[in-house]
Write a protein that holds these residues in place. Structure first.
Motif, PDB file in Angstrom:
ATOM      1  N   SER A 134     -50.065  20.832 -16.787  1.00 14.42           N
ATOM      2  CA  SER A 134     -48.875  21.263 -16.056  1.00 14.42           C
ATOM      3  C   SER A 134     -48.358  20.074 -15.266  1.00 14.42           C
ATOM      4  O   SER A 134     -49.153  19.243 -14.815  1.00 14.42           O
ATOM      5  CB  SER A 134     -49.222  22.399 -15.088  1.00 14.42           C
ATOM      6  OG  SER A 134     -48.190  22.585 -14.122  1.00 14.42           O
ATOM      7  N   HIS A 135     -47.059  19.981 -15.080  1.00 17.39           N
ATOM      8  CA  HIS A 135     -46.561  18.967 -14.136  1.00 17.39           C
ATOM      9  C   HIS A 135     -46.528  19.592 -12.746  1.00 17.39           C
ATOM     10  O   HIS A 135     -46.260  20.782 -12.589  1.00 17.39           O
ATOM     11  CB  HIS A 135     -45.188  18.429 -14.555  1.00 17.39           C
ATOM     12  CG  HIS A 135     -44.020  19.314 -14.283  1.00 17.39           C
ATOM     13  ND1 HIS A 135     -43.270  19.251 -13.121  1.00 17.39           N
ATOM     14  CD2 HIS A 135     -43.434  20.288 -15.045  1.00 17.39           C
ATOM     15  CE1 HIS A 135     -42.291  20.130 -13.175  1.00 17.39           C
ATOM     16  NE2 HIS A 135     -42.370  20.787 -14.329  1.00 17.39           N
ATOM     17  N   SER A 154     -45.184  27.289 -10.579  1.00 15.54           N
ATOM     18  CA  SER A 154     -45.834  28.417 -11.263  1.00 15.54           C
ATOM     19  C   SER A 154     -46.904  27.957 -12.240  1.00 15.54           C
ATOM     20  O   SER A 154     -48.016  28.501 -12.276  1.00 15.54           O
ATOM     21  CB  SER A 154     -44.794  29.271 -11.988  1.00 15.54           C
ATOM     22  OG  SER A 154     -44.176  28.560 -13.043  1.00 15.54           O
ATOM     23  N   SER A 155     -46.595  26.964 -13.047  1.00 10.07           N
ATOM     24  CA  SER A 155     -47.560  26.496 -14.041  1.00 10.07           C
ATOM     25  C   SER A 155     -48.752  25.828 -13.374  1.00 10.07           C
ATOM     26  O   SER A 155     -49.895  25.942 -13.840  1.00 10.07           O
ATOM     27  CB  SER A 155     -46.887  25.521 -15.015  1.00 10.07           C
ATOM     28  OG  SER A 155     -46.266  24.452 -14.327  1.00 10.07           O
ATOM     29  N   LEU A 225     -53.700  19.836 -26.705  1.00 10.69           N
ATOM     30  CA  LEU A 225     -53.124  20.001 -25.369  1.00 10.69           C
ATOM     31  C   LEU A 225     -52.329  21.298 -25.331  1.00 10.69           C
ATOM     32  O   LEU A 225     -51.443  21.518 -26.171  1.00 10.69           O
ATOM     33  CB  LEU A 225     -52.205  18.835 -25.009  1.00 10.69           C
ATOM     34  CG  LEU A 225     -51.350  19.037 -23.740  1.00 10.69           C
ATOM     35  CD1 LEU A 225     -52.231  19.016 -22.490  1.00 10.69           C
ATOM     36  CD2 LEU A 225     -50.244  17.994 -23.640  1.00 10.69           C
ATOM     37  N   ILE A 226     -52.633  22.150 -24.353  1.00 11.13           N
ATOM     38  CA  ILE A 226     -51.857  23.364 -24.106  1.00 11.13           C
ATOM     39  C   ILE A 226     -51.100  23.132 -22.808  1.00 11.13           C
ATOM     40  O   ILE A 226     -51.707  23.022 -21.734  1.00 11.13           O
ATOM     41  CB  ILE A 226     -52.769  24.596 -23.983  1.00 11.13           C
ATOM     42  CG1 ILE A 226     -53.599  24.776 -25.249  1.00 11.13           C
ATOM     43  CG2 ILE A 226     -51.935  25.845 -23.701  1.00 11.13           C
ATOM     44  CD1 ILE A 226     -54.715  25.794 -25.106  1.00 11.13           C
ATOM     45  N   LEU A 227     -49.777  23.027 -22.898  1.00  9.97           N
ATOM     46  CA  LEU A 227     -48.945  22.724 -21.737  1.00  9.97           C
ATOM     47  C   LEU A 227     -48.296  23.989 -21.196  1.00  9.97           C
ATOM     48  O   LEU A 227     -47.762  24.803 -21.952  1.00  9.97           O
ATOM     49  CB  LEU A 227     -47.863  21.714 -22.118  1.00  9.97           C
ATOM     50  CG  LEU A 227     -46.906  21.295 -21.006  1.00  9.97           C
ATOM     51  CD1 LEU A 227     -47.625  20.449 -19.956  1.00  9.97           C
ATOM     52  CD2 LEU A 227     -45.716  20.525 -21.582  1.00  9.97           C
ATOM     53  N   LEU A 228     -48.321  24.145 -19.882  1.00 11.24           N
ATOM     54  CA  LEU A 228     -47.650  25.254 -19.203  1.00 11.24           C
ATOM     55  C   LEU A 228     -46.503  24.707 -18.378  1.00 11.24           C
ATOM     56  O   LEU A 228     -46.634  23.682 -17.714  1.00 11.24           O
ATOM     57  CB  LEU A 228     -48.632  25.991 -18.279  1.00 11.24           C
ATOM     58  CG  LEU A 228     -49.977  26.424 -18.859  1.00 11.24           C
ATOM     59  CD1 LEU A 228     -50.810  27.125 -17.789  1.00 11.24           C
ATOM     60  CD2 LEU A 228     -49.780  27.318 -20.061  1.00 11.24           C
ATOM     61  N   ASP A 229     -45.366  25.416 -18.380  1.00  8.85           N
ATOM     62  CA  ASP A 229     -44.205  24.967 -17.609  1.00  8.85           C
ATOM     63  C   ASP A 229     -43.239  26.148 -17.444  1.00  8.85           C
ATOM     64  O   ASP A 229     -42.832  26.762 -18.440  1.00  8.85           O
ATOM     65  CB  ASP A 229     -43.502  23.815 -18.329  1.00  8.85           C
ATOM     66  CG  ASP A 229     -42.488  23.092 -17.458  1.00  8.85           C
ATOM     67  OD1 ASP A 229     -42.299  23.505 -16.287  1.00  8.85           O
ATOM     68  OD2 ASP A 229     -41.887  22.113 -17.934  1.00  8.85           O
ATOM     69  N   MET A 230     -42.875  26.492 -16.222  1.00  8.93           N
ATOM     70  CA  MET A 230     -41.933  27.588 -15.951  1.00  8.93           C
ATOM     71  C   MET A 230     -42.421  28.905 -16.550  1.00  8.93           C
ATOM     72  O   MET A 230     -41.822  29.445 -17.481  1.00  8.93           O
ATOM     73  CB  MET A 230     -40.530  27.224 -16.474  1.00  8.93           C
ATOM     74  CG  MET A 230     -39.898  26.049 -15.766  1.00  8.93           C
ATOM     75  SD  MET A 230     -38.299  25.535 -16.462  1.00  8.93           S
ATOM     76  CE  MET A 230     -37.304  26.991 -16.158  1.00  8.93           C
ATOM     77  N   ILE A 231     -43.500  29.437 -15.999  1.00 12.39           N
ATOM     78  CA  ILE A 231     -44.114  30.644 -16.561  1.00 12.39           C
ATOM     79  C   ILE A 231     -44.239  31.782 -15.541  1.00 12.39           C
ATOM     80  O   ILE A 231     -44.895  32.777 -15.814  1.00 12.39           O
ATOM     81  CB  ILE A 231     -45.514  30.324 -17.117  1.00 12.39           C
ATOM     82  CG1 ILE A 231     -46.390  29.691 -16.019  1.00 12.39           C
ATOM     83  CG2 ILE A 231     -45.422  29.414 -18.337  1.00 12.39           C
ATOM     84  CD1 ILE A 231     -47.843  29.682 -16.333  1.00 12.39           C
TER      85      ILE A 231
END
Length: 339
Positions: A134-135, A154-155, A225-231
């Motif tokens: 996550s960033h 959130s992420s 890589l599993i990226l999360l962003d705006m979740i």
């Protein structure tokens, strides 16, 4: 004719009333209407669950937002970094700050900006790595105060909770080493994504990490890589990202269906350039989980309206559950590819 018309009118009203009643008896989790090609959402009773605590993840977002705007190189981002490191260490994880100082737009920044990716590691039986990312920075705006509750917050809150659960449940060491990576500098300093520095004014942290792994000849150990962003959007609907690695996307969306989260993971797709793209470019399997349709008409993205009240613990829980339930299958598929 008038009596027949009246009878038909009454029948029509009864049908409308029945439809309204039926439509309001579905899933109670807040969500926007799924795209037309999405599967019918399941009831809460059918949902599989994990120990992921949506309220705890949401509380972490609240802590981040309290620091205020958190652009790369700022004091508020340093406070956020200190908070994340403290939390991750409390889970028993080995935490490393991977610091770097990239060139940044000279008209907006000093010309170079100190940044740091946070890498929390959970050792496995082998040094083969599965990463979740996550960033944790937010975009700079001079016109208004931008706290990035969803976009950045959130992420990061969800990833922190996933790390806590995965570390806690690591009673028997897993085959794969897990890294929980918090990327610095995802947001562009300029107004537009590729407006400055010949189009590379963005994804500083993921770009640096991918290039470092390549130069150190460690890419063969980095399996996914599993990226999360705006979740965190209350009306969560994460579309499949077109550039993501198909087998990873398929695994996560299949798990979502089996777990009862089809409403939050519809089958429609979107193309997004994000931190995962830097890993795809060096041959690492990667997937981006992002709900880019944020607010009515996408009205909350990169505005002062991206605030804590727009988020839902239930949305964070949906993502956390799906990721945690997906990981064993992802491990199995990676093992098959290694063999």
């Amino acid at each position: 004719m008038s009596i027949l018309f009246l009878a038909l009118r009454v029948l029509a009203l009864l049908c409308v009333g029945f439809c309204t009643l039926s439509c309001n008896q579905g899933d109670t989790l807040d969500a926007k209407p799924a795209p037309t090609n999405a599967a019918t959402p399941e009831s809460n009773a059918s949902k599989k669950t994990t120990a992921f605590d949506g309220e705890r993840a949401l509380a972490s977002v609240k802590t981040q937002v309290a620091f205020g705007p958190r652009p790369a190189g700022s004091g508020a981002l340093q406070q956020t970094r200190d908070y994340l490191v403290k939390e991750l260490k409390s889970y028993g994880l080995k935490v490393t700050l991977d610091e770097f100082t990239p060139a940044t737009p000279p008209k907006i920044t000093p010309g170079k900006t100190r940044m740091a990716n946070i890498i929390a590691e959970l050792p496995g039986e082998t040094d083969q790595i599965i990463a979740l990312g996550s960033h944790y920075d937010t975009k700079t705006f001079k016109e208004f105060t931008f706290v990035g509750a969803n976009d950045g917050g959130s992420s990061t809150g969800a990833l922190l909770e996933i790390a806590r659960i995965w570390a806690r449940e690591n009673k028997v060491k897993r085959k794969f080493t897990y890294q929980f990576v918090f990327f610095d500098g995802e947001e562009a300093f300029c107004a537009e994504w590729s407006q400055c520095l010949n189009g590379v004014d963005n994804t500083y942290g993921s770009r640096y990490m991918a290039e470092r792994l390549k130069s150190e000849k460690k890419l063969d150990k980095f399996k996914a890589l599993i990226l999360l962003d705006m979740i965190g959007d209350k009306e969560l609907a994460i579309q499949r990202e077109d550039n993501s690695t198909p087998w990873l996307t398929d695994t996560i969306w299949q798990t979502a269906r089996e777990a009862g989260y089809s409403k939050q993971f519809p089958t429609s797709s979107i193309t997004i350039e994000d931190d995962h793209a830097r890993f795809l470019s060096v041959g690492v399997a990667a997937v981006d989980l992002i709900d880019f349709d944020y607010g009515p008409g996408h009205a909350y993205w990169h505005t002062e309206k991206d605030t804590f009240d727009k988020l839902s613990a239930q949305s964070l829980k949906a993502v956390g559950d799906v990721i945690l339930l997906s990981l064993p299958t992802i491990e199995t598929k990676i093992e098959a590819k290694i063999k």
